[in-house]
Design a protein around this motif. Structure first.
Motif, PDB file in Angstrom:
ATOM      1  N   ALA A   1     -40.164  26.686 -21.199  1.00  0.00           N
ATOM      2  CA  ALA A   1     -39.367  25.540 -20.752  1.00  0.00           C
ATOM      3  C   ALA A   1     -37.891  25.913 -20.674  1.00  0.00           C
ATOM      4  O   ALA A   1     -37.363  26.595 -21.552  1.00  0.00           O
ATOM      5  CB  ALA A   1     -39.560  24.370 -21.697  1.00  0.00           C
ATOM      6  N   PRO A   2     -37.190  25.470 -19.628  1.00  0.00           N
ATOM      7  CA  PRO A   2     -35.770  25.813 -19.470  1.00  0.00           C
ATOM      8  C   PRO A   2     -34.880  24.976 -20.383  1.00  0.00           C
ATOM      9  O   PRO A   2     -35.260  23.886 -20.832  1.00  0.00           O
ATOM     10  CB  PRO A   2     -35.500  25.500 -18.005  1.00  0.00           C
ATOM     11  N   LEU A   3     -33.687  25.475 -20.619  1.00  0.00           N
ATOM     12  CA  LEU A   3     -32.661  24.741 -21.347  1.00  0.00           C
ATOM     13  C   LEU A   3     -31.982  23.766 -20.396  1.00  0.00           C
ATOM     14  O   LEU A   3     -31.810  24.051 -19.214  1.00  0.00           O
ATOM     15  CB  LEU A   3     -31.634  25.721 -21.920  1.00  0.00           C
ATOM     16  N   ALA A   4     -31.599  22.600 -20.899  1.00  0.00           N
ATOM     17  CA  ALA A   4     -30.916  21.605 -20.074  1.00  0.00           C
ATOM     18  C   ALA A   4     -29.680  22.223 -19.421  1.00  0.00           C
ATOM     19  O   ALA A   4     -28.866  22.858 -20.098  1.00  0.00           O
ATOM     20  CB  ALA A   4     -30.511  20.405 -20.926  1.00  0.00           C
ATOM     21  N   PRO A   5     -29.502  22.059 -18.111  1.00  0.00           N
ATOM     22  CA  PRO A   5     -28.403  22.725 -17.391  1.00  0.00           C
ATOM     23  C   PRO A   5     -27.029  22.427 -17.963  1.00  0.00           C
ATOM     24  O   PRO A   5     -26.170  23.317 -18.037  1.00  0.00           O
ATOM     25  CB  PRO A   5     -28.548  22.191 -15.963  1.00  0.00           C
ATOM     26  N   ARG A   6     -26.787  21.181 -18.372  1.00  0.00           N
ATOM     27  CA  ARG A   6     -25.456  20.831 -18.877  1.00  0.00           C
ATOM     28  C   ARG A   6     -25.153  21.570 -20.172  1.00  0.00           C
ATOM     29  O   ARG A   6     -24.028  22.031 -20.384  1.00  0.00           O
ATOM     30  CB  ARG A   6     -25.370  19.315 -19.097  1.00  0.00           C
ATOM     31  N   VAL A   7     -26.161  21.699 -21.027  1.00  0.00           N
ATOM     32  CA  VAL A   7     -25.974  22.433 -22.281  1.00  0.00           C
ATOM     33  C   VAL A   7     -25.804  23.918 -21.991  1.00  0.00           C
ATOM     34  O   VAL A   7     -24.937  24.590 -22.562  1.00  0.00           O
ATOM     35  CB  VAL A   7     -27.160  22.182 -23.228  1.00  0.00           C
ATOM     36  N   ALA A   8     -26.633  24.452 -21.086  1.00  0.00           N
ATOM     37  CA  ALA A   8     -26.527  25.864 -20.728  1.00  0.00           C
ATOM     38  C   ALA A   8     -25.132  26.183 -20.195  1.00  0.00           C
ATOM     39  O   ALA A   8     -24.557  27.236 -20.514  1.00  0.00           O
ATOM     40  CB  ALA A   8     -27.587  26.217 -19.690  1.00  0.00           C
ATOM     41  N   ALA A   9     -24.567  25.278 -19.398  1.00  0.00           N
ATOM     42  CA  ALA A   9     -23.251  25.514 -18.813  1.00  0.00           C
ATOM     43  C   ALA A   9     -22.181  25.664 -19.886  1.00  0.00           C
ATOM     44  O   ALA A   9     -21.248  26.475 -19.741  1.00  0.00           O
ATOM     45  CB  ALA A   9     -22.901  24.379 -17.855  1.00  0.00           C
ATOM     46  N   TRP A  10     -22.281  24.882 -20.953  1.00  0.00           N
ATOM     47  CA  TRP A  10     -21.305  24.959 -22.042  1.00  0.00           C
ATOM     48  C   TRP A  10     -21.293  26.361 -22.654  1.00  0.00           C
ATOM     49  O   TRP A  10     -20.238  26.965 -22.856  1.00  0.00           O
ATOM     50  CB  TRP A  10     -21.633  23.912 -23.099  1.00  0.00           C
ATOM     51  N   PHE A  11     -22.460  26.906 -22.935  1.00  0.00           N
ATOM     52  CA  PHE A  11     -22.528  28.225 -23.552  1.00  0.00           C
ATOM     53  C   PHE A  11     -22.206  29.329 -22.559  1.00  0.00           C
ATOM     54  O   PHE A  11     -21.579  30.332 -22.919  1.00  0.00           O
ATOM     55  CB  PHE A  11     -23.911  28.432 -24.181  1.00  0.00           C
ATOM     56  N   GLU A  12     -22.616  29.164 -21.319  1.00  0.00           N
ATOM     57  CA  GLU A  12     -22.300  30.170 -20.301  1.00  0.00           C
ATOM     58  C   GLU A  12     -20.810  30.258 -20.047  1.00  0.00           C
ATOM     59  O   GLU A  12     -20.303  31.304 -19.589  1.00  0.00           O
ATOM     60  CB  GLU A  12     -23.055  29.859 -19.016  1.00  0.00           C
ATOM     61  N   ASN A  13     -20.090  29.202 -20.372  1.00  0.00           N
ATOM     62  CA  ASN A  13     -18.637  29.198 -20.228  1.00  0.00           C
ATOM     63  C   ASN A  13     -17.934  29.643 -21.511  1.00  0.00           C
ATOM     64  O   ASN A  13     -16.763  29.360 -21.723  1.00  0.00           O
ATOM     65  CB  ASN A  13     -18.143  27.805 -19.816  1.00  0.00           C
ATOM     66  N   GLY A  14     -18.678  30.331 -22.378  1.00  0.00           N
ATOM     67  CA  GLY A  14     -18.088  30.828 -23.609  1.00  0.00           C
ATOM     68  C   GLY A  14     -17.804  29.763 -24.636  1.00  0.00           C
ATOM     69  O   GLY A  14     -16.901  29.923 -25.458  1.00  0.00           O
ATOM     70  N   GLN A  15     -18.586  28.657 -24.611  1.00  0.00           N
ATOM     71  CA  GLN A  15     -18.379  27.541 -25.528  1.00  0.00           C
ATOM     72  C   GLN A  15     -16.948  27.007 -25.416  1.00  0.00           C
ATOM     73  O   GLN A  15     -16.276  26.767 -26.415  1.00  0.00           O
ATOM     74  CB  GLN A  15     -18.726  27.930 -26.974  1.00  0.00           C
ATOM     75  N   ARG A  16     -16.556  26.829 -24.166  1.00  0.00           N
ATOM     76  CA  ARG A  16     -15.228  26.258 -23.883  1.00  0.00           C
ATOM     77  C   ARG A  16     -15.391  25.107 -22.915  1.00  0.00           C
ATOM     78  O   ARG A  16     -16.226  25.139 -22.007  1.00  0.00           O
ATOM     79  CB  ARG A  16     -14.285  27.303 -23.279  1.00  0.00           C
ATOM     80  N   ARG A  17     -14.561  24.118 -23.055  1.00  0.00           N
ATOM     81  CA  ARG A  17     -14.543  22.984 -22.135  1.00  0.00           C
ATOM     82  C   ARG A  17     -13.993  23.413 -20.785  1.00  0.00           C
ATOM     83  O   ARG A  17     -13.067  24.244 -20.710  1.00  0.00           O
ATOM     84  CB  ARG A  17     -13.676  21.844 -22.703  1.00  0.00           C
ATOM     85  N   THR A  18     -14.556  22.881 -19.740  1.00  0.00           N
ATOM     86  CA  THR A  18     -14.003  23.099 -18.401  1.00  0.00           C
ATOM     87  C   THR A  18     -13.112  21.926 -18.035  1.00  0.00           C
ATOM     88  O   THR A  18     -13.237  20.832 -18.586  1.00  0.00           O
ATOM     89  CB  THR A  18     -15.123  23.249 -17.366  1.00  0.00           C
ATOM     90  N   ALA A  19     -12.220  22.141 -17.109  1.00  0.00           N
ATOM     91  CA  ALA A  19     -11.288  21.071 -16.717  1.00  0.00           C
ATOM     92  C   ALA A  19     -12.037  19.945 -16.035  1.00  0.00           C
ATOM     93  O   ALA A  19     -13.023  20.151 -15.358  1.00  0.00           O
ATOM     94  CB  ALA A  19     -10.245  21.636 -15.775  1.00  0.00           C
TER      95      ALA A  19
END
Length: 398
Positions: A380-398
């Motif tokens: 099963a895949p990881l939720a895209p929104r959660v994956a995006a947070w970690f793929e961005n180095g655990q940093r908030r995007t603007a």
């Protein structure tokens, strides 16, 4: 943060992986363990004995109540408690180290990652094998392109200590671990993914409780620790004694993996071999590599020329040197140093919470397969929104 002073660390659970405390407790050099929570009096006593000046409490609640006195926390409690304890630490904003495997169910792993993403709190998972010299050596060969594009990875895991490590305490009960393809296999599944550059998409597996299930000498060992019973004299496996009252995890298993980048992999695990090591073979479009031994003194051999028979004289031989600190071949101090640096300052890490989740997901799918006839099971895949947070180095995007 505690700028200019030692980074203050709390520990939840002081049991099997309490040895990590010695690398976290480096007063005057950047970090200090100041508070330990353990429900068992023995754990608290061990902490006081091994960490000068540490305070101890009996409950996680008591540790979290002193959140303002901490800069980070290590979650070293049993695997099935990781999600509860790590999520609570993340919710109060404490950068959190979680011992591997990250969790024993996919729901728990995803809950933990979601909490980190929602709160914006740094999460780190202790996959120390990414720091093991033999694994680093193999990865460097692959990154250099020496064996071409990776197409297959095989891992054989011989576990001579299985009877002592996994069948005398809570590990033997699948309600605590799901199974050893997850609990033990998550280490190697993560390495397979790292070396291959992809994650498992489907898996099929077979396995059995072929030796330890027939042993009737059982005991509740909750009053003891592994070092109280571990001995090389506990041999042969059929003569083991004092197994856990519940033994329902497999002691031998084999999984075939299809990765999302097309790499094919296999992982075999046996808990009653006479020797204890991991053997990896990585095959690429221009050659192959294989490790012989996985600790100090091991070798990684690389073959890049065609021959008509096996030759032990490889085209390249990489010697794995001895290290002063033997914690997983020197991996444990590197792991803890990376966590402290990351928790304090951020930046890239060798480990990855997404990779830790994917290793658990592969182990869960493999266990489901072997317990349901060996058919292919999707991951099963990881939720895209959660994956995006970690793929961005655990940093908030603007």
């Amino acid at each position: 943060m505690n700028d200019g002073k030692d980074f203050r660390i709390g520990i939840m659970g002081f049991g099997l992986r309490a040895n990590l405390a010695q690398y976290a407790h480096q007063p005057g050099a950047g970090s200090r363990v100041v508070l330990v929570a353990d429900v068992q009096a023995r754990g608290r006593a061990d902490a006081v004995e091994r960490i000068p000046g540490v305070e101890v409490v009996a409950e996680v609640d008591a540790l979290l109540a002193r959140r303002d006195e901490l800069d980070a926390v290590l979650v070293l409690t049993p695997d099935h408690l990781h999600a509860e304890h790590a999520t609570r630490a993340l919710e109060v904003g404490l950068p959190t180290f979680v011992e591997k495997p990250i969790a024993t169910t996919l729901e728990d792993a995803d809950r933990m990652l979601a909490a980190a993403a929602r709160t914006g709190t740094r999460l780190y998972v202790g996959h120390n094998m990414r720091h093991m010299p033999v694994v680093v050596a193999m990865r460097r060969v692959i990154e250099a392109g020496t064996i071409g594009d990776v197409k297959a990875i095989w891992c054989r895991h011989f576990v001579s200590a299985g009877g002592d490590f996994y069948f005398k305490d809570w590990h033997a009960d699948r309600s605590n671990t799901t199974g050893l393809l997850l609990q033990k296999g998550a280490h190697d599944l993560d390495v397979i993914h790292w070396l291959a550059g992809g994650y498992t998409s489907t898996v099929s597996a077979v396995g059995a409780l072929s030796v330890y299930g027939s042993i009737t000498d059982r005991r509740d060992n909750s009053d003891r620790r592994m070092r109280d019973w571990y001995s090389l004299d506990n041999w042969p496996p059929t003569e083991q004694k004092d197994l856990h009252p519940v033994v329902d995890v497999e002691d031998i298993s084999q999984a075939n993996l299809v990765l999302d980048n097309g790499v094919l992999a296999s992982y075999q695990q046996c808990h009653y071999t006479p020797d204890y090591w991991r053997n990896y073979t990585v095959i690429g479009t221009r050659g192959r590599l294989e490790n012989f031994g996985d600790g100090p003194g091991a070798q990684v051999k690389v073959w890049t020329r065609r021959t008509d028979a096996y030759t032990p004289d490889a085209d390249e031989v990489i010697e794995i040197p001895a290290v002063d600190d033997a914690g997983h071949g020197g991996a444990d101090p590197l792991l803890m140093a990376e966590f402290v640096r990351y928790a304090r300052d951020g930046g890239p890490t060798l480990t990855s919470p997404i990779a830790a989740r994917q290793a658990v997901a592969a182990g869960i799918a493999a266990t489901e397969s072997l317990r349901s006839g060996g058919g292919a099971v999707g991951v099963a895949p990881l939720a895209p929104r959660v994956a995006a947070w970690f793929e961005n180095g655990q940093r908030r995007t603007a």
